[in-house]
Design a protein around this motif. Structure first.
Motif, PDB file in Angstrom:
ATOM      1  N   UNK A  20       0.837  -1.201   0.000  1.00 26.31           N
ATOM      2  CA  UNK A  20       0.000   0.000   0.000  1.00 26.31           C
ATOM      3  C   UNK A  20       0.872   1.251   0.000  1.00 26.31           C
ATOM      4  N   UNK A  21       0.300   2.333  -0.503  1.00 26.59           N
ATOM      5  CA  UNK A  21       0.959   3.633  -0.462  1.00 26.59           C
ATOM      6  C   UNK A  21      -0.035   4.677   0.027  1.00 26.59           C
ATOM      7  N   UNK A  22       0.504   5.684   0.712  1.00 22.41           N
ATOM      8  CA  UNK A  22      -0.344   6.754   1.226  1.00 22.41           C
ATOM      9  C   UNK A  22       0.477   8.036   1.313  1.00 22.41           C
ATOM     10  N   UNK A  23      -0.214   9.152   1.175  1.00 25.94           N
ATOM     11  CA  UNK A  23       0.455  10.444   1.339  1.00 25.94           C
ATOM     12  C   UNK A  23       0.469  10.873   2.797  1.00 25.94           C
ATOM     13  N   UNK A  24      -0.311  10.176   3.626  1.00 29.92           N
ATOM     14  CA  UNK A  24      -0.351  10.483   5.061  1.00 29.92           C
ATOM     15  C   UNK A  24       0.642   9.600   5.800  1.00 29.92           C
ATOM     16  N   UNK A  25       1.099  10.056   6.960  1.00 33.58           N
ATOM     17  CA  UNK A  25       2.029   9.280   7.776  1.00 33.58           C
ATOM     18  C   UNK A  25       1.406   7.939   8.147  1.00 33.58           C
ATOM     19  N   UNK A  26       2.205   6.889   8.052  1.00 31.81           N
ATOM     20  CA  UNK A  26       1.695   5.541   8.290  1.00 31.81           C
ATOM     21  C   UNK A  26       1.527   5.264   9.784  1.00 31.81           C
ATOM     22  N   UNK A  27       0.362   4.740  10.136  1.00 33.58           N
ATOM     23  CA  UNK A  27       0.069   4.328  11.509  1.00 33.58           C
ATOM     24  C   UNK A  27      -0.203   2.827  11.492  1.00 33.58           C
ATOM     25  N   UNK A  28       0.826   2.039  11.814  1.00 30.61           N
ATOM     26  CA  UNK A  28       0.704   0.582  11.764  1.00 30.61           C
ATOM     27  C   UNK A  28      -0.386   0.092  12.714  1.00 30.61           C
ATOM     28  N   UNK A  29      -0.474   0.698  13.891  1.00 30.02           N
ATOM     29  CA  UNK A  29      -1.490   0.295  14.857  1.00 30.02           C
ATOM     30  C   UNK A  29      -2.899   0.508  14.328  1.00 30.02           C
ATOM     31  N   UNK A  30      -3.121   1.620  13.623  1.00 35.52           N
ATOM     32  CA  UNK A  30      -4.451   1.895  13.059  1.00 35.52           C
ATOM     33  C   UNK A  30      -4.791   0.880  11.973  1.00 35.52           C
ATOM     34  N   UNK A  31      -3.808   0.526  11.146  1.00 32.37           N
ATOM     35  CA  UNK A  31      -4.034  -0.485  10.109  1.00 32.37           C
ATOM     36  C   UNK A  31      -4.406  -1.825  10.746  1.00 32.37           C
ATOM     37  N   UNK A  32      -3.659  -2.206  11.778  1.00 35.76           N
ATOM     38  CA  UNK A  32      -3.901  -3.488  12.432  1.00 35.76           C
ATOM     39  C   UNK A  32      -5.285  -3.514  13.085  1.00 35.76           C
ATOM     40  N   UNK A  33      -5.671  -2.435  13.744  1.00 33.54           N
ATOM     41  CA  UNK A  33      -6.998  -2.367  14.369  1.00 33.54           C
ATOM     42  C   UNK A  33      -8.110  -2.422  13.331  1.00 33.54           C
ATOM     43  N   UNK A  34      -7.867  -1.825  12.160  1.00 36.47           N
ATOM     44  CA  UNK A  34      -8.896  -1.815  11.119  1.00 36.47           C
ATOM     45  C   UNK A  34      -9.102  -3.200  10.523  1.00 36.47           C
ATOM     46  N   UNK A  35      -8.033  -3.994  10.434  1.00 33.79           N
ATOM     47  CA  UNK A  35      -8.127  -5.325   9.837  1.00 33.79           C
ATOM     48  C   UNK A  35      -8.548  -6.398  10.835  1.00 33.79           C
ATOM     49  N   UNK A  36      -8.430  -6.125  12.121  1.00 29.37           N
ATOM     50  CA  UNK A  36      -8.742  -7.126  13.151  1.00 29.37           C
ATOM     51  C   UNK A  36     -10.158  -7.696  13.045  1.00 29.37           C
TER      52      UNK A  36
END
Length: 327
Positions: free
Chosen positions: A57-73
């Motif tokens: 994935x790519x994003x122009x915003x700073x990456x938040x690994x914790x937010x990604x993990x919570x979203x996929x949980x």
């Protein structure tokens, strides 16, 4: 006068072979228990060995690994690994992540419906994110990776076996390899006991442990070889004790400083490298132990031919040439 930190006195007289039956017996127990654990409980293989899908994935915003993990949980995808990718060629607003998802039951790769759900969950966590590419690894490829990992560890062990054999005697080679097998098997057993994720990074850690452990063993073997010449009539056990005591300060300082760095990484390094650092930390401890209480015990049990005088091949060659010239 300069201040010198000494963790171990200059001269020690510890008897490392006083309880050799208990120490060696404990090592044998650990090896047997580790093998039983792996056979009965198995290993918690990561995506590298189980197969799965890798999403970039790519994003122009700073990456938040914790937010990604919570979203996929909530999607119940099983083992999910998320790492941020760094590259000096990336633009200032280019933030790349690698999301690895284990193979789903009944499918080698995630289904289109699951991909849509994943994309929606990621957009919910980061509105600027977009999926750049996806790759799938099937069970067949994963099985090949497992065997490749096993052969890599075996090849390194055999190479070390021949190196020690050529540099010292075959008894030293057997002792060193026995210590290496002890370190690897016990480390794998710990991963089986606590069901820590076992992936390719752990294989890298095991290979690193091989190098670290043999380095410590060779240092003591070098001193032992010197002392065998110096103390020709002293019993082998006493010569070994002297050799270990003489290198004890170096061993403690090397292992101690290495552990300081590893413990800092273990506490502060995050989830991405925690498995690797844990394997390294455990490997340093058990490798230092095996260098004294496994390798040396094996050599003591096999014995060393102290009356055997090694001939210098270069000297023999020179002597033969001189003799031929005289004739």
């Amino acid at each position: 006068m300069a201040f010198r930190l000494k963790l171990v006195p200059d001269e020690t007289r510890f008897d490392f072979f006083r309880h050799q039956v208990l120490t060696f017996g404990f090592s044998v127990f650990l090896v047997v228990a580790s093998v039983v654990l792996v056979l009965v409980q198995g290993l918690n293989f990561g995506i590298d060995f189980k197969g799965g899908t890798t999403i970039r994935t790519e994003s122009t915003a700073a990456l938040d690994v914790g937010a990604y993990r919570d979203a996929l949980a909530p999607l119940n995808l099983g083992d999910v690994s998320i790492t941020e990718v760094f590259d000096p060629t990336f633009a200032a607003d280019q933030h790349v992540a690698m999301i690895r998802i284990q193979a789903q039951e009944g499918d080698e790769a995630i289904t289109p419906e699951q991909m849509t759900a994943i994309e929606g969950a990621l957009v919910g966590a980061d509105a600027a994110v977009k999926i750049v590419s996806t790759e799938s690894v099937g069970p067949k490829v994963s099985g090949e990776l497992i065997w490749t990992a096993i052969w890599s560890v075996l090849a390194a062990t055999v190479a070390i076996l021949f190196y020690i054999w050529l540099r010292f005697e075959w008894q030293f080679s057997v002792g060193a390899v026995a210590a290496l097998i002890h370190d690897i098997v016990v480390t794998v057993g710990i991963f089986s006991l606590f069901q820590i994720k076992f992936d390719l990074t752990i294989i890298a850690a095991l290979l690193t442990i091989l190098g670290y452990s043999i380095n410590d063993t060779v240092v003591v073997f070098d001193r032992l070889r010197e002392n065998l010449v110096k103390y020709k009539t002293m019993p082998l056990r006493e010569v070994m004790n002297i050799s270990v005591n003489e290198t004890l300060s170096r061993t403690v300082m090397t292992s101690g400083t290495t552990l300081l760095a590893l413990i800092a990484l273990l506490v502060l390094g995050g989830d991405v490298i925690r498995g690797f650092v844990f394997a390294m930390t455990w490997g340093v401890v058990v490798g230092t132990y095996s260098s004294v209480f496994v390798a040396k015990n094996i050599v003591l049990f096999l014995g060393v031919d102290r009356n055997k005088e090694k001939k210098d091949p270069a000297a023999e060659f020179f002597t033969e040439k001189v003799s031929d010239a005289d004739n």
